[in-house]
Write an enzyme that holds these catalytic residues in place. Structure first.
Site, PDB file in Angstrom:
ATOM      1  NE  ARG A  94      -4.016   1.998   1.747  1.00 29.85           N
ATOM      2  CZ  ARG A  94      -4.848   2.224   0.764  1.00 29.85           C
ATOM      3  NH1 ARG A  94      -4.989   1.360  -0.204  1.00 29.85           N
ATOM      4  NH2 ARG A  94      -5.559   3.325   0.731  1.00 29.85           N
ATOM      5  CG  ASN A 110      10.120  -1.047   1.703  1.00 29.44           C
ATOM      6  OD1 ASN A 110       9.379  -1.977   2.024  1.00 29.44           O
ATOM      7  ND2 ASN A 110      10.354  -0.735   0.426  1.00 29.44           N
ATOM      8  CG  HIS A 112      12.433  -2.652  -3.804  1.00 36.87           C
ATOM      9  ND1 HIS A 112      11.107  -2.656  -4.156  1.00 36.87           N
ATOM     10  CD2 HIS A 112      13.137  -2.659  -4.966  1.00 36.87           C
ATOM     11  CE1 HIS A 112      11.003  -2.661  -5.478  1.00 36.87           C
ATOM     12  NE2 HIS A 112      12.226  -2.652  -5.991  1.00 36.87           N
TER      13      HIS A 112
HETATM   14  C1  GRF Z   1       9.618  -9.483  -0.578  1.00 42.96           C
HETATM   15  O1  GRF Z   1      10.227  -9.872  -1.768  1.00 42.96           O
HETATM   16  C2  GRF Z   1       9.966  -8.066  -0.237  1.00 42.96           C
HETATM   17  O2  GRF Z   1      11.248  -7.690  -0.652  1.00 42.96           O
HETATM   18  C3  GRF Z   1       8.917  -7.273  -1.002  1.00 42.96           C
HETATM   19  O3  GRF Z   1       7.761  -8.050  -0.915  1.00 42.96           O
HETATM   20  C4  GRF Z   1       8.101  -9.417  -0.710  1.00 42.96           C
HETATM   21  C5  GRF Z   1       7.408  -9.841   0.543  1.00 42.96           C
HETATM   22  O4  GRF Z   1       7.560 -11.216   0.789  1.00 42.96           O
HETATM   23  N1  GRF Z   1       8.787  -5.936  -0.483  1.00 42.96           N
HETATM   24  P1  GRF Z   1       7.188 -11.780   2.199  1.00 42.96           P
HETATM   25  O5  GRF Z   1       5.742 -11.421   2.481  1.00 42.96           O
HETATM   26  O6  GRF Z   1       8.112 -11.187   3.220  1.00 42.96           O
HETATM   27  O7  GRF Z   1       7.370 -13.277   2.099  1.00 42.96           O
END
Ligand code: GRF
Length: 219
Positions: A94, A110, A112
């Site tokens: 979000r 965060n 990424h």
């Molecule tokens: C991960 O690849 C993270 O880097 C991205 O969203 C994905 C989340 O995976 N922001 P999870 O829910 O932690 O398994």
């Protein structure tokens, strides 16, 4: 020193959340998760939190329609009620408004799945393969109002191997994420990764192996 109180915001599977829960369960880890919040009902991550004995909450953004700030005000209240000092976004799907992001400036991080600033946004693994990059990875960064932007705390690099598809590549990156995120969180909680002039300075007292984890987690 008291542990840093963290809220983890999720929308789904929560495998990074699990890595953070496991790290926080270690006796010497300098942070504790006091709240896990999902904007999606039935997110697997909520179950992971409950299993770990951590408070898990669902906050439905659809109730607020176009009123993004209305949702965020409720979110902010829930965070403050728990005494949260740092927000860790972990697959929270979000977009947050500048109002919320500024309120939590330098207190929200965060993860990424790319080596930022390459491949912001979604489908990072597909795009990395399309571009033929040889090295891919993940980044943990402080959050700014622009999407997938902000001072970089740590990065983990993995090779792109012949024959990779998005699934094999994302699995390799995810394994690295699970080491990178706790390592970065530890640095932040210890006050060893502070923002100065929009760059993160890693404190010299950080152990050499902490740097190694950040730069070569697969090794
Ligand atoms: C991960 O690849 C993270 O880097 C991205 O969203 C994905 C989340 O995976 N922001 P999870 O829910 O932690 O398994």
């Amino acid at each position: 020193m008291a542990n840093l109180k963290i809220a983890v915001l999720i929308s789904g599977r929560g495998s990074n959340l699990q890595a953070l829960l496991d790290a926080c369960a270690e006796p010497d880890f300098p942070a504790e998760i006091v709240l896990v919040l999902s904007n999606k009902a039935g997110a697997l991550g909520l179950e992971r939190a409950r299993k770990a004995g951590v408070g898990a909450t669902f906050l439905d953004h659809t109730l607020y329609g176009e009123d993004r700030e209305g949702f965020e005000k409720e979110l902010d209240e829930k965070l403050r009620a728990k005494g949260v000092q740092l927000i860790a976004l972990a697959g929270f799907m979000r977009i947050l408004t500048p109002w919320f992001v500024d309120k939590w400036k330098d207190r929200m991080v965060n993860i990424h799945p790319s080596l930022l600033p390459s491949f912001k946004g979604v489908s990072t693994h597909e795009r990395a393969l399309e571009q033929g990059v040889r090295i891919h990875g993940a980044t943990v960064h402080y959050v700014r109002a622009d999407m997938d932007d902000g001072p970089i705390i740590g990065q983990a690099a993995v090779p792109v191997l012949p024959g990779d598809d998005a699934e094999t590549l994302s699995a390799r990156v995810l394994e690295a994420e699970h080491k990178l995120y706790p390592a970065c969180l530890k640095l932040v909680a210890e006050g060893k990764a502070r923002v100065t002039a929009e760059r993160v300075k890693i404190d010299k007292s950080a152990a050499a192996n902490e740097h190694a984890v950040l730069y070569n987690p697969g090794g």
